[in-house]
Design a protein around this motif. Structure first.
Motif, short mmCIF file in Angstrom:
data_model
loop_
_atom_site.label_atom_id
_atom_site.label_comp_id
_atom_site.label_asym_id
_atom_site.label_seq_id
_atom_site.Cartn_x
_atom_site.Cartn_y
_atom_site.Cartn_z
N ALA A 42 67.73 -9.10 151.70
CA ALA A 42 67.41 -7.78 152.31
C ALA A 42 68.88 -7.41 152.60
CB ALA A 42 66.50 -7.82 153.77
N ALA A 43 69.81 -8.44 153.34
CA ALA A 43 70.81 -8.16 154.52
C ALA A 43 72.29 -7.37 152.98
CB ALA A 43 71.48 -10.04 154.77
N ALA A 44 71.57 -8.74 151.66
CA ALA A 44 72.85 -8.76 150.64
C ALA A 44 72.44 -7.03 150.07
CB ALA A 44 72.86 -9.59 149.77
N ASP A 45 71.32 -6.77 150.23
CA ASP A 45 71.07 -4.98 149.69
C ASP A 45 70.90 -3.70 150.94
OD1 ASP A 45 70.10 -6.20 147.60
OD2 ASP A 45 67.82 -6.06 148.15
N TYR A 46 71.40 -4.15 151.90
CA TYR A 46 71.69 -3.57 152.77
C TYR A 46 73.68 -2.84 153.23
CZ TYR A 46 73.64 -1.34 157.05
OH TYR A 46 73.99 -0.97 157.97
N TRP A 47 74.12 -4.22 152.81
CA TRP A 47 75.29 -4.38 152.83
C TRP A 47 76.14 -3.60 151.63
CZ3 TRP A 47 78.77 -4.21 155.88
CH2 TRP A 47 79.46 -4.53 155.77
N ARG A 48 75.54 -3.75 150.47
CA ARG A 48 75.55 -3.10 148.81
C ARG A 48 75.98 -1.42 149.34
NH1 ARG A 48 72.27 -6.02 146.17
NH2 ARG A 48 73.68 -7.44 146.37
N SER A 49 74.14 -1.63 149.62
CA SER A 49 74.15 0.26 149.69
C SER A 49 75.51 0.77 150.68
CB SER A 49 72.63 0.08 149.86
OG SER A 49 72.26 1.73 150.51
N THR A 50 74.90 0.33 151.81
CA THR A 50 75.61 0.62 153.39
C THR A 50 77.47 1.29 152.15
OG1 THR A 50 75.09 -0.43 154.75
CG2 THR A 50 76.94 0.02 155.78
N CYS A 51 77.89 -0.52 151.99
CA CYS A 51 79.41 -0.19 151.35
C CYS A 51 79.51 1.02 150.27
CB CYS A 51 80.15 -1.24 150.90
SG CYS A 51 80.37 -2.84 151.73
N ARG A 52 78.07 1.29 149.21
CA ARG A 52 77.93 1.80 148.12
C ARG A 52 78.55 3.78 148.29
NH1 ARG A 52 74.66 -1.41 143.62
NH2 ARG A 52 76.28 -2.49 142.88
N GLY A 53 77.32 3.94 148.99
CA GLY A 53 77.26 5.05 150.32
C GLY A 53 78.32 5.49 150.89
N LEU A 54 79.33 4.83 151.29
CA LEU A 54 80.77 5.04 152.08
C LEU A 54 81.84 5.21 151.04
CD1 LEU A 54 80.92 2.19 154.80
CD2 LEU A 54 80.77 4.87 155.38
N ALA A 55 81.65 4.84 149.89
CA ALA A 55 82.54 4.33 148.54
C ALA A 55 82.53 6.01 147.92
CB ALA A 55 82.62 3.38 147.47
N ALA A 56 81.50 6.54 147.42
CA ALA A 56 81.02 7.81 147.28
C ALA A 56 81.03 8.69 148.05
CB ALA A 56 79.40 7.33 147.11
N ASP A 57 81.13 8.92 149.71
CA ASP A 57 81.10 9.20 150.29
C ASP A 57 82.89 9.66 150.20
OD1 ASP A 57 80.12 11.97 151.98
OD2 ASP A 57 81.57 10.42 153.21
N LEU A 58 83.25 8.91 150.26
CA LEU A 58 85.47 9.01 150.03
C LEU A 58 85.56 9.17 148.79
CD1 LEU A 58 86.31 6.03 151.77
CD2 LEU A 58 85.87 7.97 152.81
N THR A 59 85.05 9.46 147.98
CA THR A 59 85.10 9.14 146.32
C THR A 59 84.71 10.53 146.46
OG1 THR A 59 85.04 7.28 145.45
CG2 THR A 59 84.90 9.58 144.17
N ALA A 60 83.94 11.32 146.91
CA ALA A 60 83.36 12.93 147.01
C ALA A 60 84.54 13.88 147.49
CB ALA A 60 82.18 12.90 147.45
N LYS A 61 85.10 12.99 148.75
CA LYS A 61 85.85 14.15 149.17
C LYS A 61 87.16 13.45 148.96
CE LYS A 61 83.04 13.46 153.52
NZ LYS A 61 82.90 13.26 154.74
N GLY A 62 87.64 13.01 147.88
CA GLY A 62 88.35 13.09 146.17
C GLY A 62 89.78 12.47 147.30
N CYS A 63 88.71 10.79 148.02
CA CYS A 63 89.81 9.87 147.95
C CYS A 63 90.24 9.15 147.18
CB CYS A 63 88.79 8.98 149.47
SG CYS A 63 89.98 7.25 149.74
N SER A 64 90.99 8.87 146.76
CA SER A 64 91.87 7.75 145.57
C SER A 64 91.33 6.68 145.53
CB SER A 64 93.68 8.15 144.92
OG SER A 64 93.88 6.72 145.94
#
Length: 94
Positions: A42-64
């Protein structure tokens, strides 16, 4: 070059700077508190989901990709430090 072309070129050449994730104290603290409640898969799933969500948000906003990866790595380190601080506080109190 026309005025319109020079404006378009100037607009394209500007870079966007993102507020570093690791300095967003509320975000770091909340992630540390959330992560502390989970264990194992559950911790690994939460962590992976959180980091992927942040990464997707940064990428969607134009972050390299390179900057996004650096931001995520710095965020992960900040959350680990926050977890250590939380546990030190808990040990000191009890």
């Amino acid at each position: 070059m026309s005025f319109r072309e020079s404006v378009a070129t100037a607009t394209v050449s500007r870079s966007v700077h993102f507020f570093p994730l690791h300095l967003r104290r509320d975000l770091v603290r909340q992630a540390a508190e959330d992560l502390d409640r989970y264990h194992g898969k559950a911790a690994a799933d939460y962590w992976r989901s959180t980091c992927r969500g942040l990464a997707a948000d940064l990428t969607a906003k134009g972050c390299s990709d390179d900057e996004m990866r650096e931001q995520i790595m710095d965020f992960q380190a900040a959350v680990q430090v926050a977890l250590l601080e939380m546990h030190r506080e808990q040990l000191a109190q009890g």
